[in-house]
Design an enzyme around this catalytic site. Structure first.
Site, short mmCIF file in Angstrom:
data_model
loop_
_atom_site.label_atom_id
_atom_site.label_comp_id
_atom_site.label_asym_id
_atom_site.label_seq_id
_atom_site.Cartn_x
_atom_site.Cartn_y
_atom_site.Cartn_z
N ASP A 19 -62.46 55.72 -20.02
CA ASP A 19 -63.60 56.61 -19.78
C ASP A 19 -64.89 55.96 -19.25
O ASP A 19 -65.99 56.29 -19.73
CB ASP A 19 -63.94 57.39 -21.06
CG ASP A 19 -62.78 58.26 -21.54
OD1 ASP A 19 -61.70 58.19 -20.94
OD2 ASP A 19 -62.96 59.01 -22.51
N LYS B 45 -57.58 63.45 -19.47
CA LYS B 45 -57.31 64.01 -20.81
C LYS B 45 -58.32 65.10 -21.13
O LYS B 45 -59.47 65.03 -20.71
CB LYS B 45 -57.34 62.90 -21.87
CG LYS B 45 -58.64 62.12 -21.89
CD LYS B 45 -58.52 60.93 -22.82
CE LYS B 45 -59.73 60.07 -22.80
NZ LYS B 45 -60.97 60.70 -23.26
N CYS C 196 -63.38 57.45 -28.20
CA CYS C 196 -62.15 57.35 -27.42
C CYS C 196 -61.46 56.00 -27.55
O CYS C 196 -60.24 55.93 -27.55
CB CYS C 196 -62.41 57.72 -25.96
SG CYS C 196 -62.78 59.48 -25.84
#
Ligand code: VGL
Ligand code: ZN
Length: 194
Positions: free
Chosen positions: A14, A99, A147
């Site tokens: 990310d 995701k 995450c």
């Protein structure tokens, strides 16, 4: 320093504008500093011929993941927006995995969870890594306490050996100490934190 080989993949979690750019909607203070460490690992992994995989948080305009729809987060990483794009300084050279596309919470790069029904699902990551014969994962990126930690815990559950590079991750730290607690959880689960 970790060693890369054909059984080791680098997973970049990310590194997107909304988390890593000062104008991003969920900006993580230490993220800009971490990008150069992430890029160093991408170069090392590629030089060794190792697989590099990037995850992207990728949400619809409305999702119970967002405060405005009953969740906890400001709107971020809405699909196909500047905020969801990889940070402009990130070296790109590998596969990417999205995701949260169906409105689920997608903290782990391996799995998603519907915050309303609790129903879980998988991303393509596990299958991709298995297809390439990967056994070990090096994890870098954002955010340590969301995450990154969930991805590292899932990596253990999926049978991989994860190493998390502490100089190449950055945390949100909504509560002081969240990142430290995340590192402790990862170590307890069997991940290596260096
Ligand atoms: C993340 C909060 C909400 C992350 C994603 O990438 O760590 N954090 N969505
Ligand atoms: Zn998100």
């Amino acid at each position: 320093m970790v060693d890369y080989d054909r059984e080791t993949a680098l997973l970049v979690v990310d590194v997107q504008h909304d988390f890593a750019h000062p104008s991003g909607s969920l900006f993580v203070q230490d993220a800009p500093e971490v990008i150069k460490h992430v890029n160093r690992e991408i170069e090392r992994a590629r030089a060794a011929g190792s697989l590099v995989v990037y995850s992207q948080d990728w949400h619809p305009e409305s999702t119970p993941h967002f405060q405005k729809d009953g969740g906890v987060w400001p709107v971020h990483c809405v699909h196909d927006t500047w905020g969801a794009a990889f940070h402009e300084d990130l070296l790109l050279n590998g596969h990417s995995i999205k995701k949260g596309v169906g409105g689920e919470d997608g903290y782990s790069a391996f799995s998603v969870r519907d915050p309303v029904t609790g129903e879980t699902g998988e991303t393509e990551l596990g299958a991709l890594l298995h297809k390439h014969g990967i056994q070990k994962l090096v994890i870098v990126g954002i955010a340590t306490d969301y995450c990154v930690v969930e991805t590292a815990l899932d990596a253990v559950r999926y049978g991989f050996k994860p190493t998390v590079l502490s100089d190449a991750v950055a945390g949100v730290d909504l509560q002081p100490g969240d990142s430290e607690r995340a590192f402790a959880r990862m170590r307890e689960a069997g991940a290596v934190v260096v």
